[in-house]
Scaffold this motif. Structure first.
Motif, PDB file in Angstrom:
ATOM      1  N   HIS A 209     -16.669   8.438   1.957  1.00 22.88           N
ATOM      2  CA  HIS A 209     -16.540   7.100   1.353  1.00 22.88           C
ATOM      3  C   HIS A 209     -15.080   6.699   1.135  1.00 22.88           C
ATOM      4  O   HIS A 209     -14.804   5.693   0.517  1.00 22.88           O
ATOM      5  CB  HIS A 209     -17.293   7.042   0.044  1.00 22.88           C
ATOM      6  N   ALA A 210     -14.129   7.449   1.648  1.00 21.00           N
ATOM      7  CA  ALA A 210     -12.713   7.147   1.442  1.00 21.00           C
ATOM      8  C   ALA A 210     -12.362   5.781   2.027  1.00 21.00           C
ATOM      9  O   ALA A 210     -12.988   5.335   2.980  1.00 21.00           O
ATOM     10  CB  ALA A 210     -11.834   8.208   2.085  1.00 21.00           C
ATOM     11  N   ILE A 211     -11.344   5.183   1.478  1.00 19.16           N
ATOM     12  CA  ILE A 211     -10.893   3.876   1.957  1.00 19.16           C
ATOM     13  C   ILE A 211     -10.196   4.086   3.296  1.00 19.16           C
ATOM     14  O   ILE A 211      -9.320   4.916   3.419  1.00 19.16           O
ATOM     15  CB  ILE A 211      -9.903   3.262   0.971  1.00 19.16           C
TER      16      ILE A 211
ATOM     17  N   PRO B  11       0.803  -1.225   0.000  1.00 19.52           N
ATOM     18  CA  PRO B  11       0.000   0.000   0.000  1.00 19.52           C
ATOM     19  C   PRO B  11       0.841   1.283   0.000  1.00 19.52           C
ATOM     20  O   PRO B  11       0.441   2.294  -0.562  1.00 19.52           O
ATOM     21  CB  PRO B  11      -0.838  -0.118   1.272  1.00 19.52           C
ATOM     22  N   CYS B  12       2.029   1.230   0.605  1.00 25.57           N
ATOM     23  CA  CYS B  12       2.911   2.402   0.595  1.00 25.57           C
ATOM     24  C   CYS B  12       3.544   2.592  -0.781  1.00 25.57           C
ATOM     25  O   CYS B  12       3.717   3.725  -1.247  1.00 25.57           O
ATOM     26  CB  CYS B  12       3.999   2.270   1.657  1.00 25.57           C
ATOM     27  N   LYS B  13       3.894   1.493  -1.435  1.00 27.13           N
ATOM     28  CA  LYS B  13       4.427   1.584  -2.793  1.00 27.13           C
ATOM     29  C   LYS B  13       3.379   2.193  -3.719  1.00 27.13           C
ATOM     30  O   LYS B  13       3.687   3.050  -4.549  1.00 27.13           O
ATOM     31  CB  LYS B  13       4.846   0.206  -3.304  1.00 27.13           C
TER      32      LYS B  13
ATOM     33  N   SER C 232      -4.746   3.732   3.024  1.00 26.26           N
ATOM     34  CA  SER C 232      -4.813   3.755   1.567  1.00 26.26           C
ATOM     35  C   SER C 232      -5.721   4.885   1.117  1.00 26.26           C
ATOM     36  O   SER C 232      -6.645   5.273   1.826  1.00 26.26           O
ATOM     37  CB  SER C 232      -5.354   2.426   1.044  1.00 26.26           C
ATOM     38  N   ILE C 233      -5.435   5.404  -0.071  1.00 23.55           N
ATOM     39  CA  ILE C 233      -6.208   6.533  -0.593  1.00 23.55           C
ATOM     40  C   ILE C 233      -6.450   6.325  -2.081  1.00 23.55           C
ATOM     41  O   ILE C 233      -5.562   5.848  -2.788  1.00 23.55           O
ATOM     42  CB  ILE C 233      -5.470   7.865  -0.309  1.00 23.55           C
TER      43      ILE C 233
END
Length: 152
Positions: free
Chosen positions: A149-151, A53-55, A120-121
């Motif tokens: 509704h953002a993740i 997720p950071c990548k 995560s975005i």
């Protein structure tokens, strides 16, 4: 699929999405902090270089920020764990938004943390936050609002 158009970079395959370009430079927090003082709008992103997720967040930020004329500073979360703890950050990716050197408050309905975006975005959400950060320059505002509704 983490790389579906609604969540990340449209048209990028899963393996490409999670690969980290060797030309990506990670900074210390002190270096990033020095950089925000000369930027109208900036994002400091605490990222773990090995974490998928950071990548993905790095790729998203490196694609979206320059398109908005926003400086992005990628900070190695593993090397700066002590600083993250001091800032109250306990997970990554974690994004801090700045306008004229002042940290902006991020209002996110489903989170209880008001000064950063952690997790995560989607590209849509990132684009919205970057536009709002730019608007803070014109309006003098200090608050940007994440969509409900953002993740998480």
């Amino acid at each position: 699929d983490l790389c579906s158009p609604s969540l990340s970079l449209a048209g990028v395959g899963y393996r490409e999405c999670l690969s980290m370009d060797e030309s990506v430079t990670f900074l210390t927090f002190s270096q990033a902090e020095a950089g925000i003082s000369s930027a109208e709008v900036a994002v400091i992103a605490f990222l773990q270089q090995w974490y998928g997720p950071c990548k993905l967040a790095a790729r998203q930020l490196l694609a979206a920020c320059p398109a908005h004329g926003i400086h992005v500073f990628l900070v190695d979360a593993d090397a700066e764990a002590k600083k993250m703890h001091q800032l109250g950050i306990c997970a990554s990716p974690a994004l801090l938004f700045f306008a004229r050197g002042q940290q902006l408050t991020v209002q996110r309905p489903e989170a209880d943390d008001a000064n950063k975006y952690v997790g995560s975005i989607s590209m849509t959400e990132l684009d919205s936050l970057l536009r709002q950060a730019q608007d803070c320059i014109q309006t003098g505002g200090t608050v940007i609002r994440a969509n409900a509704h953002a993740i998480p």
